[in-house]
Design a protein around this motif. Structure first.
Motif, short mmCIF file in Angstrom:
data_model
loop_
_atom_site.label_atom_id
_atom_site.label_comp_id
_atom_site.label_asym_id
_atom_site.label_seq_id
_atom_site.Cartn_x
_atom_site.Cartn_y
_atom_site.Cartn_z
N SER A 140 49.16 37.74 31.86
CA SER A 140 48.40 36.77 32.89
C SER A 140 47.53 37.80 33.91
O SER A 140 47.88 39.08 34.13
CB SER A 140 49.16 36.06 34.18
OG SER A 140 50.04 36.74 34.86
N ASN B 246 44.68 38.39 37.06
CA ASN B 246 44.18 37.92 38.43
C ASN B 246 42.93 38.57 38.48
O ASN B 246 42.88 39.68 38.57
CB ASN B 246 45.13 38.06 39.65
CG ASN B 246 46.36 37.07 39.52
OD1 ASN B 246 46.10 35.98 38.89
ND2 ASN B 246 47.60 37.57 39.90
N LYS B 247 41.76 37.78 38.72
CA LYS B 247 40.39 38.59 38.91
C LYS B 247 40.38 39.10 40.68
O LYS B 247 40.79 38.26 41.42
CB LYS B 247 39.29 37.90 38.69
CG LYS B 247 39.32 37.76 37.12
CD LYS B 247 37.91 36.81 36.76
CE LYS B 247 37.76 36.81 35.34
NZ LYS B 247 36.85 36.05 35.11
N ARG C 172 38.19 39.58 43.74
CA ARG C 172 37.01 39.10 44.05
C ARG C 172 36.24 39.73 45.20
O ARG C 172 35.09 39.40 45.41
CB ARG C 172 36.91 37.61 44.00
CG ARG C 172 37.16 36.97 42.62
CD ARG C 172 37.19 35.34 42.78
NE ARG C 172 37.92 34.86 41.64
CZ ARG C 172 37.45 34.60 40.40
NH1 ARG C 172 36.02 34.80 40.13
NH2 ARG C 172 37.98 33.97 39.27
N GLU D 264 41.05 41.75 48.76
CA GLU D 264 41.83 41.73 47.64
C GLU D 264 42.25 42.97 46.94
O GLU D 264 43.45 42.97 46.55
CB GLU D 264 41.34 40.61 46.49
CG GLU D 264 41.26 39.19 47.04
CD GLU D 264 40.69 38.18 45.98
OE1 GLU D 264 40.45 38.66 44.72
OE2 GLU D 264 40.69 37.14 46.25
#
Length: 61
Positions: free
Chosen positions: A38, A40-41, A43, A47
């Motif tokens: 999986s 997760n970007k 951005r 983050e």
């Protein structure tokens, strides 16, 4: 191409060739399924900062 360098570097026949072919066939039969991942970007800078802080905590830094 990678296979061309293999055939240029060594030659074999008879039992050696049979053993090589068997090993290649066995490697195709034993292929593992790719792992599911999986992602997760990130951005924003915030983050990224949170990720780096978590990395530091996990790695003891």
């Amino acid at each position: 191409m990678a296979t061309s360098s293999i055939t240029k570097n060594f030659y074999f026949s008879g039992k050696e060739a049979e053993a090589f072919v068997n090993a290649v066939e066995l490697s195709f039969q034993e292929r593992k399924q790719p792992a599911k991942v999986s992602v997760n970007k990130i951005r924003s800078r915030e983050e990224l900062y949170k990720l780096m802080m978590k990395r530091n905590r996990v790695n003891g830094g």
